[in-house]
Scaffold this active site. Structure first.
Site, PDB file in Angstrom:
ATOM      1  N   HIS A   1      33.198  23.588 -24.845  1.00  0.00           N
ATOM      2  CA  HIS A   1      33.505  24.931 -24.350  1.00  0.00           C
ATOM      3  C   HIS A   1      34.507  25.607 -25.276  1.00  0.00           C
ATOM      4  O   HIS A   1      35.482  24.995 -25.702  1.00  0.00           O
ATOM      5  CB  HIS A   1      34.098  24.888 -22.943  1.00  0.00           C
ATOM      6  CG  HIS A   1      34.555  26.227 -22.462  1.00  0.00           C
ATOM      7  ND1 HIS A   1      33.678  27.183 -21.984  1.00  0.00           N
ATOM      8  CD2 HIS A   1      35.789  26.801 -22.431  1.00  0.00           C
ATOM      9  CE1 HIS A   1      34.353  28.272 -21.667  1.00  0.00           C
ATOM     10  NE2 HIS A   1      35.632  28.067 -21.921  1.00  0.00           N
TER      11      HIS A   1
ATOM     12  N   ASP B   1      34.895  30.953  -8.066  1.00  0.00           N
ATOM     13  CA  ASP B   1      35.447  31.499  -9.306  1.00  0.00           C
ATOM     14  C   ASP B   1      34.978  32.930  -9.529  1.00  0.00           C
ATOM     15  O   ASP B   1      35.751  33.776  -9.973  1.00  0.00           O
ATOM     16  CB  ASP B   1      35.046  30.631 -10.496  1.00  0.00           C
ATOM     17  CG  ASP B   1      35.614  31.168 -11.800  1.00  0.00           C
ATOM     18  OD1 ASP B   1      36.856  31.241 -11.911  1.00  0.00           O
ATOM     19  OD2 ASP B   1      34.827  31.548 -12.684  1.00  0.00           O
TER      20      ASP B   1
ATOM     21  N   ARG C   1      41.239  38.812  -9.577  1.00  0.00           N
ATOM     22  CA  ARG C   1      42.346  38.710 -10.540  1.00  0.00           C
ATOM     23  C   ARG C   1      42.268  39.806 -11.595  1.00  0.00           C
ATOM     24  O   ARG C   1      43.281  40.325 -12.055  1.00  0.00           O
ATOM     25  CB  ARG C   1      42.325  37.337 -11.217  1.00  0.00           C
ATOM     26  CG  ARG C   1      42.746  36.193 -10.317  1.00  0.00           C
ATOM     27  CD  ARG C   1      42.361  34.843 -10.893  1.00  0.00           C
ATOM     28  NE  ARG C   1      42.838  34.693 -12.259  1.00  0.00           N
ATOM     29  CZ  ARG C   1      42.220  34.007 -13.198  1.00  0.00           C
ATOM     30  NH1 ARG C   1      41.061  33.403 -12.942  1.00  0.00           N
ATOM     31  NH2 ARG C   1      42.720  33.928 -14.405  1.00  0.00           N
TER      32      ARG C   1
ATOM     33  N   SER D   1      39.732  28.120 -13.559  1.00  0.00           N
ATOM     34  CA  SER D   1      38.515  28.928 -13.689  1.00  0.00           C
ATOM     35  C   SER D   1      37.556  28.302 -14.700  1.00  0.00           C
ATOM     36  O   SER D   1      36.366  28.103 -14.423  1.00  0.00           O
ATOM     37  CB  SER D   1      38.878  30.354 -14.117  1.00  0.00           C
ATOM     38  OG  SER D   1      37.725  31.112 -14.400  1.00  0.00           O
TER      39      SER D   1
ATOM     40  N   LYS E   1      33.917  25.465 -13.725  1.00  0.00           N
ATOM     41  CA  LYS E   1      32.543  25.692 -14.206  1.00  0.00           C
ATOM     42  C   LYS E   1      32.067  24.535 -15.068  1.00  0.00           C
ATOM     43  O   LYS E   1      30.908  24.106 -14.988  1.00  0.00           O
ATOM     44  CB  LYS E   1      32.471  27.011 -14.981  1.00  0.00           C
ATOM     45  CG  LYS E   1      32.740  28.243 -14.120  1.00  0.00           C
ATOM     46  CD  LYS E   1      32.402  29.521 -14.830  1.00  0.00           C
ATOM     47  CE  LYS E   1      33.410  29.916 -15.885  1.00  0.00           C
ATOM     48  NZ  LYS E   1      34.651  30.471 -15.321  1.00  0.00           N
TER      49      LYS E   1
END
Length: 444
Positions: free
Chosen positions: A82, A161, A168, A183, A187
């Site tokens: 990621h 999320d 947010r 967050s 995922k």
């Protein structure tokens, strides 16, 4: 248990228990807790923070708020990568097939671009007929057959999320490290990988521009991963200039193919080897990260990575001929040279400005409804450390607009302002700034 009491508890600096966090997240997803109360809790967290245990419990509660993916049908250790987002970040396009060619399965869920950072799905979809809309079962089948698939997030993954991030975003609580970490990791954990390699960007074009903040985020995410039973490593990388030369969807596919041929930009190859070496190591495919890098270099040299890229395209219904014939990729009708008016050494290329310039040309989305032009973008002909003279070409704009259009003029202004040129020479900045794993932080 009441939301009011838990908001007050966190506002006063006390720790929330796992049961209290589970109550808050599950009831928020079921619309039993209103947005205004969750906004108040987010602000309390913003100022009071969350400790290690609270952050892990929040992440797990969000992960469990919807569907989760099981990759157990796929043999071997599944390692996901990621990136926290950057400009010209072409790594997944290279890494997914390259790591798969080394025998490590890659089942990757990626996202679309919004704003100045590009989206992996958009880039892949610039390949004619390429489909990212595989179901989970189709993705698993593709990985079992070819070792690799890259798809969009499907099903009801981490609905907490989605709701919390939207809240947010409008309540000035996005830049809370525990909330950012939970967050991202909720995922990643929901996507089913056995281990995680995180590319945490820092610098002008990154979400976190400060190195210390990037280190803290990396530590938080590694702690969450390890706490959830997933071996996790974070690589902190420079985004004070775009990665590679290409910024734009089809242009980045071309650059990925060139990199798999061994003809790509040095910085892009360096980062892919580092991240890929970490992935092979976590998958127990090699004894050291350095051995992993050597394996990947060999797979580039002998063409195995490129062949696996073809297989990836075929299994996702695209045209594999693009690998051998780059002219089959979308091409812009106009190429416009951008020339500098200064002499000196390039000290910095503001990545965010380059990303915004590409977005103005149509390579990215200014809103979720924007339609992307796959052919357009920017090629950077000069990078940090290079000496330039007045009139030297620093970039080439690929556009379907006429040269004197307002969009092109605006993009040229963005590009020229992005290049910081000074008289004194500069040492090439380090691309890999550090590594964070369960043993601690190593800064280079």
């Amino acid at each position: 248990m009441r939301a009011y009491d838990l908001i007050l508890k966190k506002r006063n600096g006390h720790e929330l228990s796992k049961e209290e966090i589970d109550f808050l997240i599950s009831n928020y997803v079921e619309n039993k807790i209103p947005d205004y109360q969750m906004a108040a809790l987010s602000m309390a967290i913003f100022f009071r923070g969350l400790n290690k245990e609270e952050t892990l419990n929040l992440t797990l509660a969000m992960m469990e708020s919807g569907d989760t993916v099981s990759l157990k049908e796929i043999p071997g250790v599944k390692v996901d990568k990621h990136s926290t987002g950057g400009v010209g970040d072409t790594t997944t396009l290279v890494l997914a097939p390259l790591v798969a060619a080394a025998g490590v399965p890659v089942a990757k869920m990626s996202g679309r671009g919004l704003g100045h950072t590009g989206g992996t799905l958009d880039k892949f979809e610039s390949i004619p007929d390429f489909s990212t809309d595989l179901t989970i079962d189709e993705m698993i089948s593709a990985v079992k057959n070819t070792g690799v698939a890259v798809v969009g997030q499907t099903g009801n993954l981490v609905p907490a999320d989605k709701k919390l991030y939207a809240l947010r975003d409008v309540t000035a609580t996005v830049d809370s490290l525990p909330l950012i970490a939970s967050s991202i990791m909720s995922k990643k954990l929901a996507a089913g990988a056995d281990a995680l390699v995180l590319d945490v960007k820092t610098g002008d074009g990154a979400f976190l521009k400060d190195l210390d903040m990037a280190i803290e985020l990396a530590k938080n995410m590694v702690e969450i991963g390890e706490g959830a039973g997933r071996e996790t490593v974070a690589v902190i990388t420079d985004m004070d200039q775009p990665l590679g030369k290409a910024v734009g969807n089809a242009l980045e596919i071309e650059e990925a193919i060139l990199t798999l041929r061994g003809e790509g930009p040095a910085d892009l190859e360096e980062l892919c080897l580092e991240l890929g070496g970490q992935m092979l190591y976590l998958a127990d495919a090699v004894e050291t990260v350095e051995a992993g890098k050597e394996t990947l270099k060999r797979l580039i040299k002998d063409g195995a990575g490129l062949e696996k890229f073809k297989e990836l395209i075929v299994v996702q219904k695209g045209n594999p001929s693009v690998v051998d014939d780059l002219s089959l990729l979308p091409k812009a009708s106009n190429l416009i040279s951008v020339k500098t008016t200064k002499r000196g050494y390039i000290h910095k290329i503001q990545a965010e400005a380059i990303g915004l310039a590409a977005t103005k040309l149509g390579a990215g989305r200014e809103t979720k409804e924007s339609i992307i032009d796959m052919a357009v973008g920017i090629m950077l002909e000069k990078k940090v450390g290079d000496l330039v003279n007045v009139g030297d070409e620093v970039a080439i704009i690929h556009t379907n607009e006429v040269a004197d259009s307002s969009k092109v003029k605006e993009a040229i202004d963005f590009i020229l302002e992005a290049y910081e040129i000074k008289e004194d020479a500069i040492i090439q900045p380090k691309l890999i700034k550090g590594i964070v794993d369960k043993t601690g932080v190593k800064i280079y």
